[in-house]
Enzyme design. Structure first.
Site, PDB file in Angstrom:
ATOM      1  N   HIS A  10      -3.490  -5.072   1.733  1.00  0.00           N
ATOM      2  CA  HIS A  10      -2.833  -5.334   3.030  1.00  0.00           C
ATOM      3  C   HIS A  10      -2.874  -6.814   3.425  1.00  0.00           C
ATOM      4  CE1 HIS A  10      -2.349  -1.157   4.643  1.00  0.00           C
ATOM      5  NE2 HIS A  10      -3.279  -0.907   3.733  1.00  0.00           N
ATOM      6  N   CYS A  25       0.823  -1.210   0.000  1.00  0.00           N
ATOM      7  CA  CYS A  25       0.000   0.000   0.000  1.00  0.00           C
ATOM      8  C   CYS A  25       0.867   1.274   0.000  1.00  0.00           C
ATOM      9  CB  CYS A  25      -0.976  -0.069   1.160  1.00  0.00           C
ATOM     10  SG  CYS A  25      -2.464   0.842   0.817  1.00  0.00           S
ATOM     11  N   GLU A  46      -1.152  -8.306   5.505  1.00  0.00           N
ATOM     12  CA  GLU A  46      -0.869  -8.469   6.952  1.00  0.00           C
ATOM     13  C   GLU A  46      -2.153  -8.394   7.781  1.00  0.00           C
ATOM     14  OE1 GLU A  46      -0.445  -5.845   5.191  1.00  0.00           O
ATOM     15  OE2 GLU A  46      -0.860  -4.030   6.350  1.00  0.00           O
TER      16      GLU A  46
END
Ligand code: GLN
EC number: 3.5.1.2
Length: 250
Positions: free
Chosen positions: A202, A78, A204
């Protein structure tokens, strides 16, 4: 293998946690000299202008560029992807400092504002080919950028279909006429170029750890290739014939 996570701002804690889930202890990086002791680096999502201000404050840009050029793996998610891009559009007046290295043009807020954030099932056959699992992954796009163009040396790992119906206005996207972006039917949201990996979303923030393991595998591959290079070069100088690889005192 020491995996660094740039920890100035944004989702660095979430990357540290995702690394822990696959049994790797990440190292939070805030100072230029810390880059000397890590083998790979994750630049997290967050807010790229704020992150750039902090990176400037800590005098990190030269060391980050050196790290990218060293051939060690770097993954930008990002805002981190924006950092790695060679060119960004839709940026604030006066431009914004980038690390660069990834041969692409990124649109900083292509999918609109925070309110237009979304989740989707992204088709990722290349990720599944390398890491197993399903051909799709859950992808979280938060005020996300998109890649508009890539150079020939960049491998596209995922794209996302767009149309005027599912896109917010140019103004919401912070785009100006000079950015000159024609209508597109899809944008690129994940790429790899040698030692660089970029995702507009994202990973994560989901339980799917395949992007993190792909990144770790890049480090192993690059390490192995380096080793092969050293072995091949030393084969050119067999002991006794060419230059010995250790000093010999006679
Ligand atoms: N579009 C944001 C920026 O300009 C990035 C958003 C994110 O990292 N989630 O930095």
């Amino acid at each position: 293998m020491a995996v660094g996570v740039l920890a100035l701002q944004g989702s660095f804690n979430e990357h540290m946690a995702a690394l822990r889930r696959i049994g790797v202890k990440g190292v939070e990086v805030r100072r230029p000299e810390q880059l000397e002791s890590i083998d790979s680096l994750i630049i997290p999502g967050g807010e790229s202008t704020t992150m750039a201000k902090l990176a400037n404050y800590h005098n990190l840009f030269p060391a980050l560029r050196e790290f990218v050029n060293s051939g060690k793996p770097v993954w930008g998610t990002c805002a981190g992807l924006i950092f790695l891009a060679d060119k960004a559009v839709g940026v604030k007046a006066g431009g914004q400092e980038l690390v660069g290295g990834l041969n692409c043009t990124v649109h900083r807020n292509y999918f609109g504002s925070q309110l237009q954030s979304f989740e989707t099932e992204l088709s990722v056959p290349k990720l599944a080919e390398k890491e197993g699992g399903p051909d799709v992954c859950r992808a979280v796009f938060i005020r996300a950028p998109a890649i508009l163009e890539v150079g020939a040396d960049v491998e596209v790992l995922a794209d996302y279909p767009v149309s005027s119906d599912n896109l917010p206005s140019m103004a919401t996207r912070g785009e100006d006429k000079e950015d000159n972006i024609g209508p597109l039917d899809k944008v690129i949201v994940a790429v790899r170029q040698g030692n660089l990996l970029g995702t507009a979303f994202h990973p994560e923030l989901t339980a799917d750890t395949r992007w993190h393991s792909l990144f770790l595998r890049m480090g192993e591959e690059i390490g192995e290739r380096r080793l092969q290079c050293i072995t091949t070069n030393s084969d050119d100088h067999p002991k006794g014939k060419g230059t010995p690889d250790l000093p010999i005192f006679e």
